[in-house]
Design an enzyme around this catalytic site. Structure first.
Site, PDB file in Angstrom:
ATOM      1  N   ASP A  76      -1.950   0.457 -10.072  1.00  0.00           N
ATOM      2  CA  ASP A  76      -2.374   1.851 -10.092  1.00  0.00           C
ATOM      3  C   ASP A  76      -1.853   2.875  -9.291  1.00  0.00           C
ATOM      4  O   ASP A  76      -1.921   4.080  -9.660  1.00  0.00           O
ATOM      5  CB  ASP A  76      -3.912   1.821 -10.253  1.00  0.00           C
ATOM      6  N   THR A 102       1.060  -6.283 -11.849  1.00  0.00           N
ATOM      7  CA  THR A 102       0.315  -6.507 -10.516  1.00  0.00           C
ATOM      8  C   THR A 102      -0.212  -7.990 -10.810  1.00  0.00           C
ATOM      9  O   THR A 102      -0.868  -8.257 -12.066  1.00  0.00           O
ATOM     10  CB  THR A 102      -0.660  -5.480 -10.237  1.00  0.00           C
TER      11      THR A 102
HETATM   12  P1  ADP Z   1       0.375  -0.357  -6.539  1.00  0.00           P
HETATM   13  O1  ADP Z   1       1.103   0.361  -7.399  1.00  0.00           O
HETATM   14  O2  ADP Z   1       0.702  -1.974  -6.600  1.00  0.00           O
HETATM   15  O3  ADP Z   1      -1.212  -0.256  -6.759  1.00  0.00           O
HETATM   16  P2  ADP Z   1       0.320   1.005  -4.077  1.00  0.00           P
HETATM   17  O4  ADP Z   1      -0.976   1.519  -4.219  1.00  0.00           O
HETATM   18  O5  ADP Z   1       0.549   0.573  -2.529  1.00  0.00           O
HETATM   19  O6  ADP Z   1       0.742  -0.125  -5.008  1.00  0.00           O
HETATM   20  O7  ADP Z   1       1.150   2.269  -4.505  1.00  0.00           O
HETATM   21  C1  ADP Z   1       2.535   2.226  -4.698  1.00  0.00           C
HETATM   22  C2  ADP Z   1       3.397   3.367  -4.400  1.00  0.00           C
HETATM   23  O8  ADP Z   1       2.929   4.464  -5.313  1.00  0.00           O
HETATM   24  C3  ADP Z   1       3.066   4.159  -2.920  1.00  0.00           C
HETATM   25  O9  ADP Z   1       3.600   3.553  -1.785  1.00  0.00           O
HETATM   26  C4  ADP Z   1       3.347   5.412  -3.190  1.00  0.00           C
HETATM   27  O10 ADP Z   1       4.819   5.616  -3.077  1.00  0.00           O
HETATM   28  C5  ADP Z   1       2.857   5.811  -4.549  1.00  0.00           C
HETATM   29  N1  ADP Z   1       1.565   6.293  -4.733  1.00  0.00           N
HETATM   30  C6  ADP Z   1       0.293   5.752  -4.534  1.00  0.00           C
HETATM   31  N2  ADP Z   1      -0.494   6.611  -4.779  1.00  0.00           N
HETATM   32  C7  ADP Z   1       0.246   7.756  -5.145  1.00  0.00           C
HETATM   33  C8  ADP Z   1      -0.470   9.154  -5.150  1.00  0.00           C
HETATM   34  N3  ADP Z   1      -1.764   9.278  -5.106  1.00  0.00           N
HETATM   35  N4  ADP Z   1       0.330  10.248  -5.427  1.00  0.00           N
HETATM   36  C9  ADP Z   1       1.968   9.874  -5.451  1.00  0.00           C
HETATM   37  N5  ADP Z   1       2.285   8.784  -5.557  1.00  0.00           N
HETATM   38  C10 ADP Z   1       1.401   7.723  -5.138  1.00  0.00           C
END
Ligand code: ADP
Length: 319
Positions: A103, A125
């Site tokens: 997410d 995931t």
């Molecule tokens: P996952 O996709 O597995 O939930 P993360 O939450 O670490 O993993 O998010 C992965 C990447 O997505 C982050 O390192 C960032 O680059 C991007 N990301 C996360 N949240 C946001 C956001 N609010 N706006 C823009 N990019 C985001």
């Protein structure tokens, strides 16, 4: 739509490669050019983008991890970072992007879409925690890795009449713990979605012990507490010595299960169709074994919910 990109972001999961393969092959099938963005949003900002051919994704369907690598990128959470990403995509003549991730990655994809660059999200995931889809790519494989470990622990636990606490992944979602507990015949399952009562767990363990059960397995999701901590509480409440196994990152790796490969192939292919149909800003998923697509906002405005029937059943069967 002439050229599309694909990237993997956030925590990797088994089956991401199968999804990349599906995106690349489906796109080429429809006479599109495909570009791989290496290293998630960080790679996007840095312009780490290369053209992919049919052969680029050969021999990866059975491999864990992601051939495009993954990364976490704080800069991409800022508008400046996102604009740099759009600039790189435009520089390569790319018109749409498939983002495979969780997410957090979807938030990045939504931001790009709002800046006028269409993106489609594919749920990759192991946590199974994306609202709107009943399964995420990698969950089934991770679950089978956990089950394999539990079965092995059970062998040794039975031999020595031991109680084991197995700590599994799941910071906010208890899906891995719940499904693994049910499939592995655990005595108790401790998940973030439910408060646990140590006395109730202790009574359950004592009852099993009294009826001659030679092993007990308790599964705890890492988001609740460390396995060590639960183990101490159990020992205090029961007087039984307790052993702890923390499965950790083995749950992220390994060859994807057939289920995950098929899911990844279906969802990756559908993501390409959506871009061709001009439907950016959407996520793909699976409901009642049908591929569906829905707005990113549906992901963010809903909470992932655990299957309560499974919770109930696990308690009934571990009586
Ligand atoms: P996952 O996709 O597995 O939930 P993360 O939450 O670490 O993993 O998010 C992965 C990447 O997505 C982050 O390192 C960032 O680059 C991007 N990301 C996360 N949240 C946001 C956001 N609010 N706006 C823009 N990019 C985001």
């Amino acid at each position: 739509m002439k050229k599309i990109g694909v990237l993997t972001s956030g925590g990797d999961s088994p089956g991401m490669n199968a999804a990349i393969r599906a995106v690349v092959r489906k796109a080429i099938y429809h006479n599109l050019e495909v570009y791989g963005v290496y290293g998630g949003y960080l790679g996007l900002i840095n312009g780490n983008i290369k053209k992919l051919e049919l052969g680029s994704v050969g021999d990866i369907i059975h491999r864990g991890g992601t051939m495009l690598y993954s990364a976490r990128c704080e800069e991409f959470k800022t508008k400046e970072g996102q604009l740099k990403g759009v600039e790189q995509l435009k520089k390569h003549g790319i018109d749409g992007l498939v983002v495979i991730g969780g997410d957090g990655s979807y938030r990045g994809a939504k931001a790009l879409t709002e800046l006028g660059f269409p993106c489609v999200g594919v749920p990759g995931t192991i946590d199974n925690d994306i609202p709107g889809t009943e399964h995420t790519i990698g969950f089934d494989t991770a679950l089978n890795t956990v089950i394999d470990a539990i079965d092995k622990i059970r062998d040794t636990a039975s031999s020595h009449e031991r109680t084991f606490v197995v700590e599994v992944m799941g910071r906010n979602a208890g899906d891995i713990a719940l499904w693994a507990g049910l499939a592995g015949g655990a005595e108790a399952i401790v998940i973030p979605e439910e408060n646990y009562d140590i006395n109730e767990i202790a009574d359950r363990l004592k009852r099993s012990h009294e009826r001659g059960k030679r092993h007990s397995i308790i599964i705890v999701a890492e988001g609740v507490c460390r396995g060590e901590e639960l183990s101490k509480q159990i020992t205090e409440a029961t007087g039984f010595a307790t052993w702890v196994t923390v499965l950790g990152h083995v749950q992220r790796g390994g060859s994807p299960s057939a289920f995950d490969r098929v899911l990844a192939s279906r969802l990756g292919a559908r993501a390409v169709e959506l871009l061709i149909e001009g439907k950016g800003g959407r996520a793909v998923g699976i409901r009642k074994n049908q591929v569906v697509d829905y707005d990113f906002d549906e992901v963010f405005s809903n909470e992932h919910t655990l299957d309560l029937e499974l919770c109930k059943l696990s308690k009934e069967l571990s009586i």
